[in-house]
Write a protein that holds these residues in place. Structure first.
Motif: not given
Length: 324
Positions: A270-275, A295-299, A301-313
C-alpha cells in the motif's frame, strides 16, 4: 499546465522531479541515497505546491486522462507540455488538416534552470533476459540469439519488420535506409512504396513501437525532409529536429533505477498509493509543507523502511542512519 495521470499518478508533472535531485535511489560513498530522504522529493512537491497556488495548473490537472489532455493541447488550451517533439508537432498539424504553419506555436525550453538536470535519457529499464538453461554450454546458440536480437532492435536490418504493425508485406523490399551524420545522430526512412507510408519517418505506426518498447527513438532520431517540401513543411521538420536536439542537450541524471529497482508493491503493497495520496495533499495545500518531516516518518513506517533495506541490499551498500 496539466498532469494527465487520470487521478492515478503525476504523469507529465514528473518532468519537474529531476530538477531537484536524482529521482532514483542510488549509492554514494558506500551508502544508500533515496529521494525521499535527501530533500529532492520535498523540493519537487514544494514546487508543485507553488504552481498550484499560483493557478498555473488546470483545475482538472490531476484527474484528467491522457487523451482528454491531448485534446486540450490540440485546442491550444495549455501553455506548457511535457511531450516528445515528433509526436507533439505531428499531432498538432495532423489534427488541423495538415496545416504545417501551426508548428510555430510551440517551442522547446532551450535550457533547464541553472544547476538542474533532466531525467535519465533512454529507456527506464527494460533488459533482454535469456534463460541460462537454454544456452549453457552452447556458445554458438547464444551468439545466434544475440544476432537475432541485434537485428530486431532499433537500427538493425530487421527492425521495421518486427515493430508494431510490421509484416510480410514489407519483407521483400528495401526495408530501411540509414544515414549517419557527423554529430552521430541518424535518421531513417523507408521506401515510398510501403503501404500508407509517405516517406517521412514518424508517420503511420513506424515510430510507435520503438518509442514504447525502447524509449528513445522518438526523442533522439532526426526527421527526414522530403525534397519537394514547401516552406511551412520545412519549418515543421526543423521544429521537430530542433526540439530533439534541445532535449538531447540537457544534462541528465544517470539511469540509477536500472541498478536499484525493487518490487515495491510486493515489499509494501500500500506504500505507493499512500505516498501519492499524501503528496497530493501537500501539492494542493491540504497538508502544510511544515509537516513534511512527519510525512517522511509515516512513509518509513508504512513500509518505506523495508523498501530502503531491499534497495540497499540490491546495491550492496549500507543504509544511512535516517533510513534505519
Amino acid at each position: 499546465m496539466t498532469g494527465a495521470g487520470g487521478g492515478k499518478g503525476w504523469q507529465s508533472m514528473t518532468a519537474f522531479r529531476p530538477w531537484f535531485g536524482n529521482p532514483s535511489a542510488h549509492a554514494e560513498n558506500g551508502k544508500l541515497v533515496h529521494p525521499m530522504l535527501d530533500g529532492s522529493t520535498r523540493g519537487w512537491v514544494s514546487f508543485m505546491n507553488e504552481l498550484c497556488e499560483m493557478g498555473t495548473l488546470a483545475p482538472d490537472w490531476f484527474t484528467i486522462d491522457w487523451e482528454t489532455a491531448k485534446s486540450y493541447m490540440l485546442q491550444n488550451r495549455l501553455g506548457a507540455l511535457y511531450y516528445p517533439a515528433a509526436n507533439l508537432y505531428l499531432e498538432i498539424v495532423r489534427s488541423h488538416d495538415w496545416d504545417y504553419s501551426l508548428a510555430s506555436s510551440w517551442e522547446y525550453l532551450p535550457d533547464l534552470p541553472e544547476g538542474m538536470k533532466g531525467t535519465a535519457g533512454g529507456n527506464a529499464g527494460y533488459l533482454w533476459a535469456i534463460p541460462k538453461s537454454n544456452v549453457e554450454g552452447d556458445q554458438g546458440k547464444l551468439l545466434r540469439i544475440l544476432h537475432i536480437m541485434d537485428a530486431m532492435c532499433y537500427g538493425g536490418d530487421c527492425h521495421f519488420e518486427t515493430v508494431q504493425g510490421g509484416g510480410n508485406e514489407v519483407h521483400d523490399i528495401d526495408i530501411c535506409v540509414r544515414e549517419y551524420l557527423e554529430d552521430g545522430l541518424s535518421y531513417c526512412t523507408t521506401p515510398t512504396e510501403h503501404p500508407g507510408f509517405d516517406g517521412t519517418y514518424g508517420t503511420t505506426n513506424l515510430n510507435l513501437a520503438p518509442w514504447q518498447t525502447f524509449g528513445y527513438t522518438v526523442k533522439w532520431q532526426l526527421e527526414y525532409t522530403p525534397e519537394d517540401a514547401g516552406e511551412d513543411q520545412k519549418m515543421y521538420v526543423d521544429k521537430i529536429n530542433n526540439g530533439k536536439k534541445v532535449m538531447a542537450s540537457y544534462d541528465r541524471w544517470p539511469n540509477d533505477n536500472l541498478l536499484s529497482a525493487v518490487n515495491i508493491n510486493e515489499i509494501a503493497p500500500n506504500l505507493s498509493e499512500y505516498e501519492l495520496q499524501q503528496q497530493y495533499k501537500f501539492v494542493t495545500g491540504e497538508r502544510s509543507m511544515d509537516e513534511w518531516d512527519d510525512f517522511v516518518t509515516e512513509w518509513l513506517n508504512q513500509g518505506g523502511r523495508d523498501v530502503l533495506a531491499a534497495q540497499a541490499e540490491k546495491l550492496g551498500v549500507e543504509l544511512s542512519d535516517e533510513a534505519k
